[in-house]
Motif scaffolding. Structure first.
Motif, short mmCIF file in Angstrom:
data_model
loop_
_atom_site.label_atom_id
_atom_site.label_comp_id
_atom_site.label_asym_id
_atom_site.label_seq_id
_atom_site.Cartn_x
_atom_site.Cartn_y
_atom_site.Cartn_z
N UNK A 145 0.84 -1.14 -0.09
CA UNK A 145 -0.06 -0.10 -0.07
C UNK A 145 0.94 1.25 -0.03
N UNK A 146 0.14 2.48 -0.10
CA UNK A 146 1.07 3.52 -0.23
C UNK A 146 1.57 3.98 1.13
N UNK A 147 0.93 3.72 2.28
CA UNK A 147 1.75 3.78 3.61
C UNK A 147 2.68 2.89 3.82
N UNK A 148 2.77 1.65 3.27
CA UNK A 148 3.72 0.75 3.52
C UNK A 148 4.96 1.32 2.68
N UNK A 149 4.79 1.56 1.66
CA UNK A 149 5.90 2.15 0.60
C UNK A 149 6.54 3.30 1.16
N UNK A 150 5.81 4.02 1.87
CA UNK A 150 6.61 5.43 2.43
C UNK A 150 7.22 4.91 3.77
N UNK A 151 6.76 3.97 4.24
CA UNK A 151 7.54 3.26 5.55
C UNK A 151 8.95 2.66 5.24
N UNK A 173 0.54 11.75 -0.33
CA UNK A 173 -0.47 10.72 -0.93
C UNK A 173 -1.00 9.85 -0.09
N UNK A 174 -0.89 10.27 1.27
CA UNK A 174 -1.55 9.16 2.20
C UNK A 174 -2.59 9.74 3.21
N UNK A 175 -3.35 8.80 3.41
CA UNK A 175 -4.45 9.10 4.31
C UNK A 175 -4.14 9.45 5.58
N UNK A 176 -4.96 9.88 6.53
CA UNK A 176 -4.70 10.43 7.85
C UNK A 176 -4.11 9.40 8.77
N UNK A 177 -4.54 7.95 8.54
CA UNK A 177 -3.79 6.80 9.26
C UNK A 177 -2.54 6.55 8.94
N UNK A 178 -2.31 6.60 7.57
CA UNK A 178 -0.90 6.36 7.24
C UNK A 178 0.03 7.49 7.67
N UNK A 179 -0.76 8.97 7.45
CA UNK A 179 0.19 10.21 7.83
C UNK A 179 0.61 9.99 9.37
N UNK A 180 -0.28 9.58 10.01
CA UNK A 180 0.11 9.51 11.43
C UNK A 180 1.21 8.62 11.70
N UNK A 181 1.39 7.42 10.99
CA UNK A 181 2.41 6.44 11.15
C UNK A 181 3.65 6.88 10.45
N UNK A 182 3.75 7.49 9.52
CA UNK A 182 4.77 8.20 9.06
C UNK A 182 5.37 9.30 9.90
N UNK A 183 4.43 10.23 10.28
CA UNK A 183 5.05 11.15 11.30
C UNK A 183 5.44 10.62 12.55
N UNK A 184 5.14 9.39 12.96
CA UNK A 184 5.77 8.80 14.37
C UNK A 184 6.86 8.19 13.99
#
Length: 223
Positions: A145-151, A173-184
């Motif tokens: 997924x996009x969030x996984x790729x960014x991580x 390109x991320x939704x709120x949940x994935x954005x929070x994971x990336x910021x963390x």
């Protein structure tokens, strides 16, 4: 060692010789500092990041990287310092889709004389665990997924424990949940002493203990 990792003074940059994208810009980046730079599309954020990353020349001004003056006409002299000291995270991820998560994370070793060893293997496993990617280690990135790729991109950027991570619209390109994971993830990186400079068009994006700046008219202002 100086507390200042990067110092920019009166940096100017023009692509056509008429309009200055950066017009006398000044910035100090301390070791271990979080900085978020916001501004509308086209204001020069990516240009500034490329200059900070020693990837793009500037027309005039002074740039000191860890106390050493940067000659914009000889950026190749800083290739080794760039490879060892700076990690990159892009909005478009910049991954090779046909390779596994692990192989993508190891990519920075292709650009330096350093070799992979047990220590780097062990640290990658730590990163995979911290970024909730452990079960995806051998999976092709095309299936993520996009969030996984960014991580994965974040893990790649910090595998060599750089002094600075530069992130260009990493949550665009991320939704709120994935954005929070990336910021963390960025906050965890910063706690190890790595400086982070992030650019975004989102005015509400925050990192822990960050300094927020806005780029407009070619210079930086407090946001």
């Amino acid at each position: 060692m100086s507390d200042i990792l990067i110092s920019l003074r009166n940096i100017k940059k023009s692509y056509d010789g008429i309009r200055f994208v950066l017009n006398g810009l000044c910035l100090d980046v301390k070791n271990g500092e979080n900085i978020i730079i916001s501004g509308p599309s086209g204001c020069g954020k990516s240009t500034l990041l490329n200059i900070l990353a020693l990837l793009e020349i500037f027309d005039s001004g002074d740039y000191l990287f860890d106390g050493e003056r940067v000659n914009p006409r000889h950026l190749n002299r800083f290739a080794d310092a760039r490879a060892k000291s700076i990690g990159f995270v892009f909005q478009s991820y910049g991954l090779i889709e046909s390779l596994s998560v692990a192989d993508n994370i190891y990519m920075p070793f292709l650009y330096t004389s350093e070799t992979m060893n047990k220590q780097s293997d062990d640290y990658m496993d730590v990163l995979l665990d911290e970024l909730n990617l452990k079960e995806l280690k051998n999976k092709k990135t095309s299936l993520l997924s996009g969030g996984e790729k960014q991580r994965v991109a974040i893990a790649r950027a910090i595998l060599k424990k750089p002094r600075l991570v530069i992130a260009d619209e990493p949550t665009g390109n991320l939704d709120y949940v994935n954005e929070e994971q990336v910021i963390s993830a960025f906050n965890r990186i910063n706690k190890t002493g790595t400086s982070i400079i992030m650019v975004t068009h989102k005015n509400d994006l925050k990192l822990d203990n960050c300094r927020k700046l806005k780029l407009s008219d070619g210079v930086l202002h407090d946001a």
